[in-house]
Motif scaffolding. Structure first.
Motif, PDB file in Angstrom:
ATOM      1  N   UNK A 153       0.863  -1.173   0.000  1.00  0.00           N
ATOM      2  CA  UNK A 153       0.000   0.000   0.000  1.00  0.00           C
ATOM      3  C   UNK A 153       0.903   1.227   0.000  1.00  0.00           C
ATOM      4  N   UNK A 154       0.839   1.998  -1.092  1.00  0.00           N
ATOM      5  CA  UNK A 154       1.806   3.065  -1.308  1.00  0.00           C
ATOM      6  C   UNK A 154       1.136   4.393  -1.616  1.00  0.00           C
ATOM      7  N   UNK A 155       1.733   5.455  -1.060  1.00  0.00           N
ATOM      8  CA  UNK A 155       1.325   6.817  -1.372  1.00  0.00           C
ATOM      9  C   UNK A 155       2.033   7.219  -2.662  1.00  0.00           C
ATOM     10  N   UNK A 156       1.263   7.595  -3.681  1.00  0.00           N
ATOM     11  CA  UNK A 156       1.831   8.044  -4.951  1.00  0.00           C
ATOM     12  C   UNK A 156       1.982   9.554  -4.998  1.00  0.00           C
ATOM     13  N   UNK A 157       1.132  10.252  -4.221  1.00  0.00           N
ATOM     14  CA  UNK A 157       1.191  11.711  -4.149  1.00  0.00           C
ATOM     15  C   UNK A 157       0.389  12.146  -2.941  1.00  0.00           C
ATOM     16  N   UNK A 158       0.965  13.041  -2.135  1.00  0.00           N
ATOM     17  CA  UNK A 158       0.240  13.554  -0.991  1.00  0.00           C
ATOM     18  C   UNK A 158       1.151  13.899   0.163  1.00  0.00           C
ATOM     19  N   UNK A 159       0.540  14.189   1.300  1.00  0.00           N
ATOM     20  CA  UNK A 159       1.258  14.596   2.503  1.00  0.00           C
ATOM     21  C   UNK A 159       1.455  13.372   3.392  1.00  0.00           C
ATOM     22  N   UNK A 160       2.680  13.259   3.945  1.00  0.00           N
ATOM     23  CA  UNK A 160       3.001  12.102   4.782  1.00  0.00           C
ATOM     24  C   UNK A 160       4.039  12.514   5.819  1.00  0.00           C
ATOM     25  N   UNK A 161       3.972  11.895   6.980  1.00  0.00           N
ATOM     26  CA  UNK A 161       4.927  12.179   8.050  1.00  0.00           C
ATOM     27  C   UNK A 161       5.573  10.886   8.522  1.00  0.00           C
ATOM     28  N   UNK A 162       6.882  10.925   8.695  1.00  0.00           N
ATOM     29  CA  UNK A 162       7.617   9.765   9.191  1.00  0.00           C
ATOM     30  C   UNK A 162       8.997  10.212   9.652  1.00  0.00           C
TER      31      UNK A 162
ATOM     32  N   UNK B 273       7.065  20.652   6.822  1.00  0.00           N
ATOM     33  CA  UNK B 273       7.165  20.910   8.260  1.00  0.00           C
ATOM     34  C   UNK B 273       8.364  20.124   8.764  1.00  0.00           C
ATOM     35  N   UNK B 274       9.531  20.761   8.732  1.00  0.00           N
ATOM     36  CA  UNK B 274      10.757  20.046   9.102  1.00  0.00           C
ATOM     37  C   UNK B 274      10.726  19.507  10.523  1.00  0.00           C
ATOM     38  N   UNK B 275      10.378  20.325  11.535  1.00  0.00           N
ATOM     39  CA  UNK B 275      10.366  19.772  12.896  1.00  0.00           C
ATOM     40  C   UNK B 275       9.402  18.589  13.047  1.00  0.00           C
ATOM     41  N   UNK B 276       8.286  18.628  12.323  1.00  0.00           N
ATOM     42  CA  UNK B 276       7.297  17.553  12.387  1.00  0.00           C
ATOM     43  C   UNK B 276       7.584  16.414  11.420  1.00  0.00           C
ATOM     44  N   UNK B 277       8.638  16.572  10.597  1.00  0.00           N
ATOM     45  CA  UNK B 277       9.043  15.569   9.603  1.00  0.00           C
ATOM     46  C   UNK B 277       7.910  15.228   8.639  1.00  0.00           C
ATOM     47  N   UNK B 278       7.245  16.279   8.188  1.00  0.00           N
ATOM     48  CA  UNK B 278       6.130  16.146   7.258  1.00  0.00           C
ATOM     49  C   UNK B 278       6.594  16.595   5.880  1.00  0.00           C
ATOM     50  N   UNK B 279       6.266  15.789   4.863  1.00  0.00           N
ATOM     51  CA  UNK B 279       6.637  16.142   3.496  1.00  0.00           C
ATOM     52  C   UNK B 279       5.406  16.153   2.596  1.00  0.00           C
ATOM     53  N   UNK B 280       5.526  16.892   1.501  1.00  0.00           N
ATOM     54  CA  UNK B 280       4.573  16.791   0.404  1.00  0.00           C
ATOM     55  C   UNK B 280       5.269  15.943  -0.637  1.00  0.00           C
ATOM     56  N   UNK B 281       4.757  14.733  -0.853  1.00  0.00           N
ATOM     57  CA  UNK B 281       5.333  13.776  -1.793  1.00  0.00           C
ATOM     58  C   UNK B 281       4.666  13.952  -3.151  1.00  0.00           C
ATOM     59  N   UNK B 282       5.446  14.343  -4.136  1.00  0.00           N
ATOM     60  CA  UNK B 282       4.951  14.575  -5.493  1.00  0.00           C
ATOM     61  C   UNK B 282       6.131  14.376  -6.446  1.00  0.00           C
ATOM     62  N   UNK B 283       6.504  13.118  -6.712  1.00  0.00           N
ATOM     63  CA  UNK B 283       7.713  12.844  -7.498  1.00  0.00           C
ATOM     64  C   UNK B 283       7.681  13.471  -8.884  1.00  0.00           C
ATOM     65  N   UNK B 284       8.769  14.144  -9.216  1.00  0.00           N
ATOM     66  CA  UNK B 284       8.927  14.697 -10.554  1.00  0.00           C
ATOM     67  C   UNK B 284       8.997  13.531 -11.545  1.00  0.00           C
TER      68      UNK B 284
END
Length: 125
Positions: free
Chosen positions: A56-65, A107-118
């Motif tokens: 189960x994979x995120x292809x585009x969106x916001x994710x934190x880890x 959100x660097x402190x929260x380790x949140x990214x917007x994943x949207x691969x070029x």
């Protein structure tokens, strides 16, 4: 975000899927860990595992880890790492490595990214 549940884990083994790692789907619908030093895993469809042991994979969106803490300041671009499965805020520099932006640190402190691969990439010479 855009989520897909398809294929299997590395070498066909779902127990090798680790949440928060970056993967690339191969021609057999197996998700292999991305490595900027390998074209086979750097130029195809990318996804972030959102569950352990499940394709189960995120292809585009916001994710934190916790894996997303190396992106530097909020707003900075993120790249495929030269360490398998990881994301980095530093573009690869090794000859033969692939540079591909995969999103942005939101959100660097929260380790949140917007994943949207070029969809484009550059091979270093």
């Amino acid at each position: 975000g855009d989520i897909i549940t398809i294929g299997t884990g590395p070498s066909g083994d779902n127990s090798n899927i680790e949440r928060g790692k970056l993967y690339c789907m191969d021609d057999e619908q197996q998700w292999e860990l991305v490595d900027a030093n390998a074209s086979a895993t750097s130029i195809g469809m990318l996804g972030i595992a959102i569950q352990d042991n499940s394709p189960t994979f995120l292809l585009k969106g916001v994710f934190s880890h916790a894996n997303f803490g190396t992106g530097g300041a909020t707003g900075n671009p993120l790249y495929i790492s030269e360490t398998a499965g990881l994301v980095t805020g530093t573009a690869p520099t090794t000859a033969g490595a692939y540079v591909r932006i995969i999103g942005y640190q939101i959100n660097h402190p929260g380790r949140v990214i917007f994943f949207d691969p070029d969809k484009t990439w550059v091979e270093l010479t």
